[in-house]
Every structure is written in C-alpha cells, then in structure tokens.
Design a protein around this motif. Structure first.
Motif, PDB file in Angstrom:
ATOM      1  N   THR A  83      -7.862  14.854   4.232  1.00  9.04           N
ATOM      2  CA  THR A  83      -7.825  13.623   5.014  1.00  9.04           C
ATOM      3  C   THR A  83      -7.583  13.943   6.486  1.00  9.04           C
ATOM      4  O   THR A  83      -7.248  15.064   6.861  1.00  9.04           O
TER       5      THR A  83
ATOM      6  N   TYR B 254       0.675   4.544   1.446  1.00  8.62           N
ATOM      7  CA  TYR B 254      -0.078   5.253   2.481  1.00  8.62           C
ATOM      8  C   TYR B 254       0.939   5.927   3.386  1.00  8.62           C
ATOM      9  O   TYR B 254       1.284   5.433   4.454  1.00  8.62           O
TER      10      TYR B 254
ATOM     11  N   GLN C  99      -5.670   0.023   5.994  1.00  9.38           N
ATOM     12  CA  GLN C  99      -4.534   0.356   5.131  1.00  9.38           C
ATOM     13  C   GLN C  99      -4.945   0.706   3.707  1.00  9.38           C
ATOM     14  O   GLN C  99      -4.131   1.194   2.921  1.00  9.38           O
ATOM     15  N   ASP C 100      -6.216   0.468   3.366  1.00  8.13           N
ATOM     16  CA  ASP C 100      -6.702   0.801   2.027  1.00  8.13           C
ATOM     17  C   ASP C 100      -7.623   2.017   2.027  1.00  8.13           C
ATOM     18  O   ASP C 100      -8.284   2.288   1.029  1.00  8.13           O
ATOM     19  N   GLY C 101      -7.650   2.755   3.159  1.00  5.97           N
ATOM     20  CA  GLY C 101      -8.339   4.033   3.154  1.00  5.97           C
ATOM     21  C   GLY C 101      -9.580   4.150   3.990  1.00  5.97           C
ATOM     22  O   GLY C 101     -10.332   5.109   3.832  1.00  5.97           O
TER      23      GLY C 101
ATOM     24  N   LYS D 229      -7.627   9.010   0.616  1.00  4.35           N
ATOM     25  CA  LYS D 229      -8.116   8.091   1.650  1.00  4.35           C
ATOM     26  C   LYS D 229      -8.529   8.844   2.923  1.00  4.35           C
ATOM     27  O   LYS D 229      -8.142   9.988   3.133  1.00  4.35           O
TER      28      LYS D 229
ATOM     29  N   ARG E 292     -13.072   6.768   1.229  1.00  6.28           N
ATOM     30  CA  ARG E 292     -12.093   7.270   0.271  1.00  6.28           C
ATOM     31  C   ARG E 292     -12.802   7.498  -1.065  1.00  6.28           C
ATOM     32  O   ARG E 292     -13.969   7.137  -1.220  1.00  6.28           O
TER      33      ARG E 292
ATOM     34  N   ASN F 295       0.808  -1.215   0.000  1.00 14.21           N
ATOM     35  CA  ASN F 295       0.000   0.000   0.000  1.00 14.21           C
ATOM     36  C   ASN F 295       0.844   1.270   0.000  1.00 14.21           C
ATOM     37  O   ASN F 295       1.802   1.385   0.764  1.00 14.21           O
TER      38      ASN F 295
ATOM     39  N   PRO G  38       2.216  -0.263   6.139  1.00 19.00           N
ATOM     40  CA  PRO G  38       0.892   0.236   6.523  1.00 19.00           C
ATOM     41  C   PRO G  38      -0.080  -0.830   7.016  1.00 19.00           C
ATOM     42  O   PRO G  38      -0.872  -0.565   7.928  1.00 19.00           O
TER      43      PRO G  38
END
Length: 320
Positions: free
Chosen positions: A176, A85, A223-225, A242, A229, A83, A95
């Motif tokens: 964010t 991030y 970890q993917d938002g 994200k 997002r 990821n 992440p």
C-alpha cells in the motif's frame, strides 16, 4: 438484566460506540426499511450513497454478478463511518474524517517481480481492463463484526493475466501507499509501514478474489480503500488490502504486516474459521454492523463451497 464487569467483557463483545449512541436512529431506520419493503422498495435503495451528504462519482456500465449473496446490504453510512484503517487512525470512527482530503489522483500501480510484463499502470487504465461488476459480498473482520457490501470491480485474475506471471511465481504480494503527510496513522509505529499483504497464487486467481474500485455503484470512498483495493471475502478483512501501489509476484510466501506484528494472532492465510479462536477472543460468533444480535460465524465466511478445495489436506488450525 445481566451486567458484566469490564474485566469480564471481551473486546469483540463490546457494542460499537457509534451504534450505541445512534440506537434510536437505527430503530427508526429499521422501521423505514420495513415500510420500504412493504411498498416494494429494497434495502439497496434505502442504503444508496446518493441519499447521503458524501456521495462519490457514479460508475457507469456495472453488470450484476452471479457471485453475489442475497443477504440484506449493510447501510452505506455504517460501512463508510466505521473503518479499520490504521494508516489514518486506530479509532474506527476517525478515518472517515481524516481521509477526507486524501489524494487518489494521480495514482500509479507498479507491477513487477516474477512476470513477463513488468509495468507501471495508471489506476484509471487498470479500472478499464474489464467490465465492472457489482458483487454483494459478506465481509468479516477479525474483531467479530461483519458487513454485507455491494463492491464494484472485477476478478483480480484479470490483472494477473495481464502481467503474465512466470512459473516460479507462487505468491502475489500487495504493498500500500506510504504517505505519512496524508495518513497521520503512519506517523506512528503501531504497525510497520507500508502495509503489506499477500495471497497464494491460486487464491489470487480464484474468481471470488475481487480487484475493487467502487461500492454502492460509486467510486470507493477514501476511508474504504480508494482508489484501488482487493476484497477476499472468505478471509478476515485485514487481508483485503487498501490503497494499493505495488503488485509483486514472488516465489516465497510474503511476510504480511499483521503476521509480522503479532505472528501468534494473525496468520498468513487468515481464512474465516469459527473453530480457530483469536488468542484474545472467540471467533465463533459475529455481529453485523447495524444489528445488535450475534450470529454464528460461517466457515470460510459462507464461501466454503467455492473455496474449501483450495485448502484440501491442509491443517487449518496450523495454517491459520
């Protein structure tokens, strides 16, 4: 066998460490996938998060979307363990671990700026605005790697219509969360925090632009938002911001974080374009996570038929 010296190798050409170390597992997985297809199972089942140790909460009532690509889905384990991030780490493998205890509830999103209805909404009320759809999108990162993910959400335009933008609102700016106590990457100064991104209003209103709160049929992993997002599939990944806490409608083009950090490398539009190279590497090819061969990069990431008209008459090398 051709061996290159380190000085001859572009960062975009380097095979990710995790993929190299797990190449035997990958080959075994490929064999399993082939066997599954032979007996009538698809990659969707092979890649499902329910088969992993870190499955999230299932999202009910998801409908399939006509916007989806028919390409093979990238395995869940790859999408959740590699990821970009920077709020957590500049290392792509950290992440997943560092975000494990990130708090996504309670979570509010402020909607303000040039709108008739300024408001602050709970993320769970946002998720209920429209029926969730599963959209299998290609997603390409500027470093030269790509994924195909079954994102879950609905058109960003649904949230925009709820806010009722004024005629002066030409852009949408996304901010964010700033939480350095939870996000160790924000304790440093690799970027200016909080992370800010933006879209032109017609881009944000395009039906392909997705307000996303899930993937693979389940809630977004941290970890993917998570928890909220956007996904803009015809643009490079850093545009798909994200952990959103503010959506602001503005008249002037926002100064997005990466453009502020390196304006010669990262433009505002950031449309996937094989003819416009990053100053440090070519964008003509990409490598799909889980694969070792490169493939040609597609203009607008393959979504040209749907979005090219947005940029009619624009110099896409100047407006990169």
């Amino acid at each position: 066998m051709l061996i290159k010296k380190a000085s001859d190798v572009l960062s975009s050409e380097v095979t990710p460490k995790g993929l190299y170390l797990n190449r035997r597992k990958f080959l075994a997985g490929a064999a399993v996938t082939g066997a599954a297809v032979a007996v009538g199972l698809g990659l969707r089942e092979i890649a499902a998060p329910a088969m992993t140790a870190h499955a999230g909460n299932k999202i009910d009532g998801i409908k399939k979307s006509s916007f989806s690509t028919a390409e093979a889905i990238t395995p869940y384990k790859d999408v959740t363990n590699y990821n970009n991030y920077y709020e957590f780490s500049t290392d792509k493998y950290q992440p997943a671990e560092l975000a494990k205890n990130f708090h996504t509830r309670p979570w509010k999103v402020k909607i303000d700026g040039l709108v008739q209805k300024k408001q602050e909404l709970d993320v769970d009320s946002i998720i209920k605005i429209a029926t969730p759809e599963e959209r299998i999108y290609r997603h390409r990162c500027v470093e030269g790697w790509s994924i195909v993910v079954p994102w879950v959400g609905f058109s960003l335009s649904e949230l925009i219509k709820l806010a009722q933008p004024l005629g002066k609102a030409k852009f949408v700016e996304f901010t964010t969360i700033y939480a350095p106590s939870q996000m160790p990457g924000q304790q440093g100064h690799v970027l200016q925090w909080p992370y800010v991104e933006g879209l032109r209003m017609d881009e944000a209103m395009h039906p392909l632009a997705l307000l996303c709160f899930g993937m693979y049929g389940e809630e977004l992993p941290n970890q993917d938002g998570a928890p909220l997002r956007i996904v803009v599939p015809w643009k490079y990944g850093f545009k798909s911001v994200k952990a959103i806490v503010r959506v602001q409608f503005v008249e002037k083009q926002p100064v997005n974080t990466w453009n502020l950090s390196a304006p010669n490398e990262y433009g505002f539009y950031s449309n996937v374009n094989p003819d416009v190279d990053h100053p440090r590497w070519s964008q003509k090819t990409e490598r799909r996570l889980g694969e070792f061969r490169k493939r040609p990069t597609l203009m607008f990431n393959g979504y040209g038929d749907q979005v090219a008209s947005l940029y009619s008459g624009m110099d896409l090398k100047k407006n990169f």
